[in-house]
Scaffold this active site. Structure first.
Site, PDB file in Angstrom:
ATOM      1  N   HIS A 114       2.373   6.209   0.484  1.00 42.56           N
ATOM      2  CA  HIS A 114       3.048   6.013  -0.803  1.00 42.56           C
ATOM      3  C   HIS A 114       2.037   6.052  -1.948  1.00 42.56           C
ATOM      4  O   HIS A 114       0.821   5.974  -1.747  1.00 42.56           O
ATOM      5  CB  HIS A 114       3.788   4.678  -0.810  1.00 42.56           C
ATOM      6  CG  HIS A 114       2.883   3.515  -0.510  1.00 42.56           C
ATOM      7  ND1 HIS A 114       1.977   3.015  -1.428  1.00 42.56           N
ATOM      8  CD2 HIS A 114       2.719   2.775   0.609  1.00 42.56           C
ATOM      9  CE1 HIS A 114       1.296   2.026  -0.900  1.00 42.56           C
ATOM     10  NE2 HIS A 114       1.718   1.861   0.350  1.00 42.56           N
TER      11      HIS A 114
ATOM     12  N   ARG B 232       8.519   1.260  -2.414  1.00 42.91           N
ATOM     13  CA  ARG B 232       7.416   2.157  -2.768  1.00 42.91           C
ATOM     14  C   ARG B 232       7.452   3.463  -1.984  1.00 42.91           C
ATOM     15  O   ARG B 232       7.024   4.499  -2.488  1.00 42.91           O
ATOM     16  CB  ARG B 232       6.072   1.460  -2.576  1.00 42.91           C
ATOM     17  CG  ARG B 232       5.780   0.948  -1.167  1.00 42.91           C
ATOM     18  CD  ARG B 232       4.476   0.153  -1.149  1.00 42.91           C
ATOM     19  NE  ARG B 232       4.163  -0.465   0.133  1.00 42.91           N
ATOM     20  CZ  ARG B 232       4.581  -1.657   0.519  1.00 42.91           C
ATOM     21  NH1 ARG B 232       5.370  -2.371  -0.283  1.00 42.91           N
ATOM     22  NH2 ARG B 232       4.221  -2.162   1.690  1.00 42.91           N
TER      23      ARG B 232
ATOM     24  N   PRO C  10      -0.162  -4.926  -6.114  1.00 43.25           N
ATOM     25  CA  PRO C  10      -0.553  -5.649  -4.897  1.00 43.25           C
ATOM     26  C   PRO C  10       0.678  -6.199  -4.180  1.00 43.25           C
ATOM     27  O   PRO C  10       1.684  -6.538  -4.810  1.00 43.25           O
ATOM     28  CB  PRO C  10      -1.439  -6.775  -5.433  1.00 43.25           C
ATOM     29  CG  PRO C  10      -1.997  -6.237  -6.717  1.00 43.25           C
ATOM     30  CD  PRO C  10      -0.891  -5.400  -7.301  1.00 43.25           C
TER      31      PRO C  10
ATOM     32  N   HIS D  40       2.828   4.925   5.025  1.00 40.99           N
ATOM     33  CA  HIS D  40       1.819   3.962   4.591  1.00 40.99           C
ATOM     34  C   HIS D  40       0.423   4.403   5.022  1.00 40.99           C
ATOM     35  O   HIS D  40       0.264   5.288   5.871  1.00 40.99           O
ATOM     36  CB  HIS D  40       2.135   2.589   5.187  1.00 40.99           C
ATOM     37  CG  HIS D  40       3.536   2.137   4.930  1.00 40.99           C
ATOM     38  ND1 HIS D  40       3.891   1.403   3.824  1.00 40.99           N
ATOM     39  CD2 HIS D  40       4.686   2.325   5.640  1.00 40.99           C
ATOM     40  CE1 HIS D  40       5.193   1.161   3.853  1.00 40.99           C
ATOM     41  NE2 HIS D  40       5.702   1.705   4.948  1.00 40.99           N
ATOM     42  N   ASP D  41      -0.583   3.724   4.470  1.00 34.24           N
ATOM     43  CA  ASP D  41      -1.961   4.005   4.878  1.00 34.24           C
ATOM     44  C   ASP D  41      -2.159   3.758   6.364  1.00 34.24           C
ATOM     45  O   ASP D  41      -2.923   4.462   7.029  1.00 34.24           O
ATOM     46  CB  ASP D  41      -2.960   3.203   4.045  1.00 34.24           C
ATOM     47  CG  ASP D  41      -2.634   1.722   3.938  1.00 34.24           C
ATOM     48  OD1 ASP D  41      -1.666   1.253   4.578  1.00 34.24           O
ATOM     49  OD2 ASP D  41      -3.352   1.021   3.187  1.00 34.24           O
TER      50      ASP D  41
END
Length: 432
Positions: free
Chosen positions: A39, A114, A44, A325-326
């Site tokens: 994303h 996100r 945060p 996602h990462d």
């Protein structure tokens, strides 16, 4: 699921000769692309008391809720979509003008705000003013096993095996792991102004050493559905990523103005990359977590009669974009033994980073070949909000499938070789 119609970027496809940007060997034809993307820039995901205790300075506020994609993050993703449209036009996969044909582009996103908004932003950049559906699982209130089969109980980790594998990669113990990274921890302490923090001042009053690794000992925790690190390693990974997000968001003073050069960025983000190296890229974890995505990628890249899949998408298709996602990028890298560093980008799995799988057909014999690459915006491109095009491209690193036994002259892996690698990497118990 909803269809979106977003006027975002005008689609300006330069009349550039195809040979300038397509494969140099004209006998290869691009037929299918799968893009697994992290994303875009987000706020945060948490704001904890510990975050405030380790610095005397106030953390900046964000324009959106915790964990949500920022409007600027959406713009940066749209720039990537705009670039990919130009590239895919140059390579002959998409038409120069108008909307893609029905079913030619499919988008799947995880349920988080996100990731869903990332899918929408990519669609807006790829095909402005076109109705493209962003598909999610029907229940958006529950985790999607495609992106994490462990969290959803599809399969379980072997506690002993995973613990041994992670500690081996750590150098024997988590203490050894942190001990070898004291230079980076000291740099983080400098940016935090840790000596003046409540945590440090309290320890000094008790005649205790004031360092992050001593104040916050790290411990590995392995359960059936997750692996994590406590203490300084976990905190450092989160905080250094937050600094990078501040920089990409265009905030006036990322890290309170104390991060001023690329060496400092690389040193700080080495702590984030190190945690991912342990927790997300260790094969005993990565193979389990990546299995559903590996299965989907293989299905999307394998020529076969069109079939409707989960999420309502029909595969194969020209372009499949997956917004995750990462952790998903790191899991796929660990499972497939793909290793990379990114010039100009200190985060190995940056916001908007794209793991791109391409299937090319050799016209002389109809053989199929797979190219894998990592496409990413440099930190400076993020900071400057640089529009992307074939003339101003993002960074790209071609990746090598280490286990591939059959390659063509361009270094691509045969589809059969890629399929074998995926079949050997996947964990059947984790399939959907």
């Amino acid at each position: 699921m909803k269809a979106i119609l977003i006027p975002f970027l005008s689609l300006l496809i330069p009349l550039t000769p195809q040979s300038a940007f397509a494969q140099s060997e004209p006998e290869l034809k691009l037929e299918s692309v799968v893009i697994v993307s992290r994303h875009g820039v987000r706020a945060p995901t948490k704001a904890t008391q510990l975050m405030q205790d380790v610095t005397p300075d106030a953390w900046p506020t964000w324009p959106v809720k915790l964990g949500w994609l920022t409007p600027r993050g959406g713009e940066l993703i749209a720039y990537l979509g705009h670039y990919q449209r130009q590239r895919l036009v140059a390579d002959g996969l998409l038409a120069k003008k108008g909307c893609p044909q029905s079913g030619q582009v499919a988008i799947i996103a995880d349920v988080d705000e996100r990731t869903r908004k990332t899918g929408e932003a990519f669609a807006a950049g790829l095909a402005p003013d076109c109705a493209i559906t962003v598909h999610t699982q029907a229940d958006t209130s529950s985790p999607d096993p495609l992106f994490n089969p462990l969290k959803t109980g599809v399969c379980q980790l072997d506690n002993a095996n995973v613990t041994d594998a992670i500690l081996s990669r750590a150098g024997g113990s988590i203490a050894d792991f942190t001990g070898h990274r004291q230079t980076a921890f000291r740099e983080l302490e400098r940016v935090l102004n840790f000596p003046q923090s409540n945590l440090c001042l309290k320890r000094e009053k008790q005649d205790e050493s004031c360092s992050l690794t001593q104040a916050l000992p790290s411990e590995l925790k392995v359960s059936a559905d997750n692996v994590s690190l406590t203490g300084a390693v976990s905190l450092a990974s989160m905080l250094t990523e937050i600094f990078l997000l501040q920089q990409a968001q265009g905030m006036p003073e990322p890290g309170w103005g104390r991060i001023t050069d690329s060496h400092q960025w690389n040193t700080l983000l080495s702590l984030h990359n190190a945690q991912f190296y342990l927790l997300q890229r260790t094969p005993e974890v990565a193979r389990s977590r990546a299995t559903p995505l590996l299965d989907l990628i293989k299905t999307a890249l394998t020529p076969h009669p069109p079939q409707k899949q989960a999420y309502g998408v029909t595969l194969p298709t020209s372009v499949l974009f997956i917004a995750g996602h990462d952790t998903n990028l790191a899991n796929l890298g660990g499972a497939l033994e793909l290793n990379w560093t990114l010039p100009g980008q200190p985060d190995n799995t940056p916001p908007g980073g794209e793991l791109v799988f391409e299937r090319w057909r050799r016209l002389s014999d109809n053989s199929q070949w797979i190219q894998v690459s990592l496409v990413f915006q440099t930190l400076q491109q993020m900071r400057d909000k640089t529009p992307l095009s074939l003339n101003t491209p993002p960074g790209e690193v071609k990746l090598t499938l280490a286990g591939c036994e059959e390659r063509n002259a361009q270094g691509m892996c045969s589809l059969a070789g890629f399929t074998q690698i995926v079949n050997e990497a996947r964990i059947p118990a984790c399939s959907l």
